[in-house]
Design an enzyme around this catalytic site. Structure first.
Site, PDB file in Angstrom:
ATOM      1  N   LYS A   1       0.844  -1.252  -0.523  1.00 12.20           N
ATOM      2  CA  LYS A   1      -0.218  -0.158  -0.227  1.00 12.20           C
ATOM      3  C   LYS A   1       0.422   1.271   0.065  1.00 12.20           C
ATOM      4  CE  LYS A   1      -3.451   2.443   3.012  1.00 12.20           C
ATOM      5  NZ  LYS A   1      -2.090   3.563   3.598  1.00 12.20           N
ATOM      6  N   ASN A   2       2.091   1.512   0.804  1.00 13.49           N
ATOM      7  CA  ASN A   2       3.162   2.122   1.205  1.00 13.49           C
ATOM      8  C   ASN A   2       3.065   2.724  -0.494  1.00 13.49           C
ATOM      9  OD1 ASN A   2       0.876   2.920   3.737  1.00 13.49           O
ATOM     10  ND2 ASN A   2       3.397   2.372   4.412  1.00 13.49           N
TER      11      ASN A   2
ATOM     12  N   ARG B   1      -4.869  10.574   2.685  1.00 14.37           N
ATOM     13  CA  ARG B   1      -3.604  10.927   3.119  1.00 14.37           C
ATOM     14  C   ARG B   1      -2.851  10.487   2.311  1.00 14.37           C
ATOM     15  NH1 ARG B   1      -1.393  14.008   7.854  1.00 14.37           N
ATOM     16  NH2 ARG B   1       0.218  14.729   7.245  1.00 14.37           N
TER      17      ARG B   1
ATOM     18  N   ASP C   1      -5.721   8.290   8.866  1.00 15.51           N
ATOM     19  CA  ASP C   1      -6.177   7.519   9.997  1.00 15.51           C
ATOM     20  C   ASP C   1      -5.234   8.467  11.577  1.00 15.51           C
ATOM     21  OD1 ASP C   1      -6.326   4.303   9.348  1.00 15.51           O
ATOM     22  OD2 ASP C   1      -4.084   4.418   9.457  1.00 15.51           O
TER      23      ASP C   1
ATOM     24  N   ASP D   1       4.173   1.390  11.595  1.00 14.35           N
ATOM     25  CA  ASP D   1       3.039   0.383  11.329  1.00 14.35           C
ATOM     26  C   ASP D   1       2.636  -1.069  11.888  1.00 14.35           C
ATOM     27  OD1 ASP D   1       2.058   2.534  10.038  1.00 14.35           O
ATOM     28  OD2 ASP D   1       2.730   1.849   7.936  1.00 14.35           O
TER      29      ASP D   1
ATOM     30  N   MET E   1       5.934   7.720  17.452  1.00 12.33           N
ATOM     31  CA  MET E   1       5.600   8.505  16.212  1.00 12.33           C
ATOM     32  C   MET E   1       4.608   9.179  16.517  1.00 12.33           C
ATOM     33  SD  MET E   1       7.809   7.119  12.968  1.00 12.33           S
ATOM     34  CE  MET E   1       9.470   6.709  13.097  1.00 12.33           C
TER      35      MET E   1
END
Length: 434
Positions: free
Chosen positions: A22-23, A97, A121, A319, A341
């Site tokens: 996904k990223n 995002r 998110d 993640d 984070m």
């Protein structure tokens, strides 16, 4: 609002093929805006966030041809810049995002880029300063309409320079990098993110004609070029999904083979799960997770409690901390989870506590998990998914629990995981989509 109904306590068995990352997909999709020529991308995951970005690109004027599921041809020959001022653009872009990464390509190619406040998110503060400070150093003028919450950057000509990023932001590095590729002269980006997916973006841009060196390090050097061409690019398997499947296998005492994991790009992910006591075996490029009756958490050399914390690559990805946390609930031993984070990402542990897990939420960033060693099974409850990664963590907990669980707001899970219910049901899970 859709929900999952899960009857837990079943052992799974079989093979899983991880989806495309996904990223990475969100980064390389934005890069198609940098050339008028055709760009073919394969292994794109069929998930909500990726499909939203593809639809946004199409609304901007990108011609898109679907070859097969996961493979598309993109051609950004005629972009409608006026569309970027419309309410439809603001509504589409603000729901995702990853849409922030269209700004760098637009600025580089057209001299202007626009973006509403992006969504994503709700896991804490996710500032955009790194992006816009980088653009400003390349010569762009930044404007923020506070009333409309709308960002814009403009530049007659971007010029290469030395940029020391204030944080190793993945999306910030990707955005500034894409802008620098078409800037005049040399750009050096120090404290750059160096995740495998950022490396993939660099390799794709180089195939298009960019001149990027220092790939996989935290210092990127870019020799600006005047234009880019087309290319073919294949997205890596999703390391977050692979880590999720490792945790799932351990929690449910399942025997699972994860196929084609691109092991060299997993970093310390396998090692981190092994420190929880999870056995695994690399077979070619497949990761075999055997069924385990129990798994024991490691300690540090001096016998002190193991701490697992997130860090920029090559550290452990944030993640997967939610997955590690839920997996530790049935381990033998204790572990401190330190989420550095994002200050809201651990708040989902209240659901795990309701299921019977022993977790002490020390503060917004730290939780101590006291493993139950399966002496007390989790019990099924009703809960709501707050974000993608917490949602899958709750799904893993529900699959291991006794009785029936219901997870609401599963659109959050669908944003990041392709056909997760169908794929797990094929291995013996009992998940019903309602």
């Amino acid at each position: 609002m859709a929900s999952f109904e899960i009857n837990g306590g079943k052992r799974l068995q079989g093979e899983l093929v991880p989806q495309g990352a996904k990223n990475e997909a969100l980064q390389v999709l934005c890069a198609v805006l940098m050339t008028p020529e055709k760009v073919t991308i394969s292994n794109l995951p069929d998930i909500i966030d990726v499909n939203k970005l593809i639809n946004l690109l199409q609304a901007m004027g990108v011609k898109i041809e679907k070859v097969e599921r996961g493979t598309f041809i993109f051609q950004a020959k005629d972009i409608d810049l006026d569309y970027l001022q419309t309410e439809d653009f603001k509504n589409r872009a603000s729901s995702l995002r990853g849409s922030i990464m269209i700004v760098g390509p637009l600025l580089a190619r057209y001299g202007k880029g626009f973006m509403p406040k992006p969504g994503g998110d709700k896991i804490g503060r996710r500032r955009l300063d790194t992006h816009f400070e980088g653009f400003a150093k390349l010569g762009a003028k930044f404007n923020f309409d506070q009333q409309a919450y709308f960002y814009s950057v403009t530049a007659e000509k971007l010029k290469g320079t030395y940029i020391h990023l204030d944080e190793a932001s993945v999306t910030g590095t990707a955005n500034v990098l894409m802008a620098a590729v078409l800037a005049e002269g040399k750009t050096t980006i120090y404290n750059a993110a160096c995740e495998p997916y950022l490396q993939q973006l660099c390799k794709m841009l180089n195939k298009m004609g960019a001149k990027i060196s220092g790939i996989s390090s935290n210092m990127l050097t870019i020799e600006g070029v005047s234009e880019l061409g087309g290319c073919f690019h294949r997205v890596l398997p999703d390391m977050i999904e692979i880590g999720s499947f490792i945790g799932l296998a351990a929690m449910t005492q399942s025997e699972i083979t994860i196929k084609d994991v691109s092991y060299e790009n997993l970093g310390i992910i396998p090692q981190t799960f092994q420190r929880l006591g999870i056995d695994m075996e690399l077979r070619g490029d497949d990761l075999f997770i055997p069924s385990q009756e129990s798994y024991q958490v490691d300690t540090f050399i001096d016998g002190s409690i193991l701490t697992i914390a997130d860090a920029p690559w090559p550290g452990f990805t944030p993640d997967l901390l939610s997955i590690v946390l839920v997996t530790a609930t049935q381990a033998m031993g204790s572990v401190l989870i330190h989420q550095k984070m994002f200050e809201s990402r651990l708040f989902f542990v209240d659901k795990l506590i309701d299921m019977g897990a022993q977790i002490i939420l020390c503060d917004p960033h730290r939780a101590t998990v006291i493993g139950l060693d399966r002496k007390h099974s989790l019990k099924g409850i009703q809960m709501t998914s707050p974000d993608i990664r917490a949602g899958v963590s709750l799904l893993i907990a529900a699959l291991s629990a006794e009785g029936k669980s219901v997870i609401h707001n599963i659109e959050q899970i669908d944003r990041g995981y392709q056909d997760i219910d169908l794929r797990l049901n094929n291995l013996g899970a009992d998940i019903r989509r309602m």
